[in-house]
Scaffold this motif. Sequence first.
Motif, PDB file in Angstrom:
ATOM      1  N   CYS A  45       0.823  -1.208   0.000  1.00 16.94           N
ATOM      2  CA  CYS A  45       0.000   0.000   0.000  1.00 16.94           C
ATOM      3  C   CYS A  45       0.860   1.262   0.000  1.00 16.94           C
ATOM      4  CB  CYS A  45      -0.884   0.051   1.246  1.00 16.94           C
ATOM      5  SG  CYS A  45      -1.909  -1.382   1.508  1.00 16.94           S
ATOM      6  N   ILE A  46       0.294   2.332  -0.545  1.00 23.51           N
ATOM      7  CA  ILE A  46       0.840   3.675  -0.365  1.00 23.51           C
ATOM      8  C   ILE A  46       0.137   4.264   0.857  1.00 23.51           C
ATOM      9  CG2 ILE A  46       1.054   5.989  -1.334  1.00 23.51           C
ATOM     10  CD1 ILE A  46       1.145   4.695  -4.108  1.00 23.51           C
ATOM     11  N   VAL A  47       0.937   4.642   1.847  1.00 23.95           N
ATOM     12  CA  VAL A  47       0.366   5.075   3.127  1.00 23.95           C
ATOM     13  C   VAL A  47       0.692   6.521   3.487  1.00 23.95           C
ATOM     14  CG1 VAL A  47       0.267   2.756   4.084  1.00 23.95           C
ATOM     15  CG2 VAL A  47       2.365   4.095   4.347  1.00 23.95           C
ATOM     16  N   GLY A  48       1.522   7.184   2.682  1.00 21.71           N
ATOM     17  CA  GLY A  48       1.866   8.571   2.960  1.00 21.71           C
ATOM     18  C   GLY A  48       2.243   9.295   1.693  1.00 21.71           C
ATOM     19  N   ILE A  49       1.886  10.563   1.600  1.00 21.93           N
ATOM     20  CA  ILE A  49       2.276  11.397   0.464  1.00 21.93           C
ATOM     21  C   ILE A  49       2.789  12.734   0.982  1.00 21.93           C
ATOM     22  CG2 ILE A  49       0.701  10.318  -1.176  1.00 21.93           C
ATOM     23  CD1 ILE A  49      -1.187  12.697  -0.817  1.00 21.93           C
ATOM     24  N   ALA A  64       2.120   9.547   6.845  1.00 16.85           N
ATOM     25  CA  ALA A  64       1.867   8.139   7.144  1.00 16.85           C
ATOM     26  C   ALA A  64       1.767   7.867   8.643  1.00 16.85           C
ATOM     27  CB  ALA A  64       2.976   7.282   6.539  1.00 16.85           C
ATOM     28  N   GLY A  65       2.215   8.809   9.449  1.00 14.66           N
ATOM     29  CA  GLY A  65       2.220   8.592  10.893  1.00 14.66           C
ATOM     30  C   GLY A  65       3.417   7.798  11.370  1.00 14.66           C
ATOM     31  N   LEU A  66       4.490   7.851  10.586  1.00 11.06           N
ATOM     32  CA  LEU A  66       5.718   7.135  10.919  1.00 11.06           C
ATOM     33  C   LEU A  66       6.760   8.093  11.485  1.00 11.06           C
ATOM     34  CD1 LEU A  66       6.007   4.946   7.696  1.00 11.06           C
ATOM     35  CD2 LEU A  66       5.608   4.061  10.003  1.00 11.06           C
ATOM     36  N   CYS A 124       8.205  15.530  -4.910  1.00 13.82           N
ATOM     37  CA  CYS A 124       7.076  14.713  -4.467  1.00 13.82           C
ATOM     38  C   CYS A 124       7.619  13.445  -3.826  1.00 13.82           C
ATOM     39  CB  CYS A 124       6.204  14.275  -5.640  1.00 13.82           C
ATOM     40  SG  CYS A 124       5.498  15.583  -6.620  1.00 13.82           S
ATOM     41  N   ALA A 125       6.858  12.873  -2.901  1.00 16.42           N
ATOM     42  CA  ALA A 125       7.279  11.628  -2.259  1.00 16.42           C
ATOM     43  C   ALA A 125       6.064  10.828  -1.811  1.00 16.42           C
ATOM     44  CB  ALA A 125       8.178  11.924  -1.052  1.00 16.42           C
ATOM     45  N   VAL A 126       6.233   9.502  -1.757  1.00 19.50           N
ATOM     46  CA  VAL A 126       5.219   8.610  -1.197  1.00 19.50           C
ATOM     47  C   VAL A 126       5.917   7.580  -0.315  1.00 19.50           C
ATOM     48  CG1 VAL A 126       3.749   8.865  -3.244  1.00 19.50           C
ATOM     49  CG2 VAL A 126       5.248   6.872  -3.050  1.00 19.50           C
TER      50      VAL A 126
END
Length: 386
Positions: A10-14, A42-44, A217-219
Amino acid sequence: MTFSLRDKYCIVGIGETSYTKKSGRTVLDLASEACQKAIEDAGLQRGEVDGIVSFNFNDSVPAISVATALGIPQAMYAVDYASGGNAANLIVLAAVAALEAGLATHVVCYRAMNGRSGFRLGGGREMKAAGITQHTAPYGWITYPQAMAMWCRRHMIRYGTTSEQLAAVAISTRANAVANERAMQRQPITLDDYMSSRRIVDPFRMLDICLESDGACAVVVTHRDRARDLRQKPVHIMGGAYGGGPNQGDDLFDALRWPEHARNYSHYIAADLWSSAGVGPKDVDVAEIYDCFTYSVLMQLEGFGFCAEGEGGPFVQAGHIAKGGRLPVNTHGGLLSEAYIHGFNHVLEAVRQLRGTAGANQVADARIAMTTAGAMTCGSALLLRN
């Protein structure tokens, strides 16, 4: 290249920076901001990220440099692809491969560039009689607009594609950008505006060509089991594909041996893409299609099977790619009007659409999104779902 790991990752953060013509910042600073925002989204914590992947065209900073700047304690998987926009989805697939192999637990993927104030892809190549350049430069095949104009012209010759149909792509994506505060170009345009815009290289006018942009940009990509405990609603990676057709040549400009210039990479990877996800074109609710030039949207609509070959022009002219159309395309304004971060901003928009956070450009009940990257012989694509 395809994979059959449907919905496992999954992609969980952008995260992203502002998009500008002159950032006044280093590319490392831009990359670090986008990655940090994606990690926070993402909450990481940074210490939980152990993989980092990017791609560049000799215009960015290495993944390991960004890992160091972020203070990531152990970058177990740090990879840079020497590639153009065709790799925008490939780096997400690479993150999936690393996770599947057990090389990392949370992987951040990014693209960062000062594409306007620094290294400009729109500039000419070094003029020397070496490699393929000795055969292309004497005929004016030097810059990207010059090279891709040949592909567009071939499509026009074979199928009767018109400038009015190219204009439909530019007008539709600009209409989406109007409602997007991140977009660099938000002034609405009409057919008259398009037709009167400055000619660059036949058949392209200025409004056929994507922006030159500074930004990043980042994911963040992780396993679905880990995604359940994170901040955001996960966006599942259903499938993906990377590759192209025969006779791709010696470099990106060597398309002289390509069998048919009215057909690009999308024709060759479509079957792998759809089979990897177990869905088809009719299942896609929203598509973020690589629009470095207007013509590339037509070819990919055809190549991926959203319409028949030669029907891309009439398809867009009929309004099917508009926000309320059959297949909303480039809902953020695309590379033509939001920004050109080598296509990676398409991935972020697809995630926003599936989260339901795309604001005024939200496609109602969007469940499956497609992102593509590539305009010539090689490219990549992803299918995502909420």
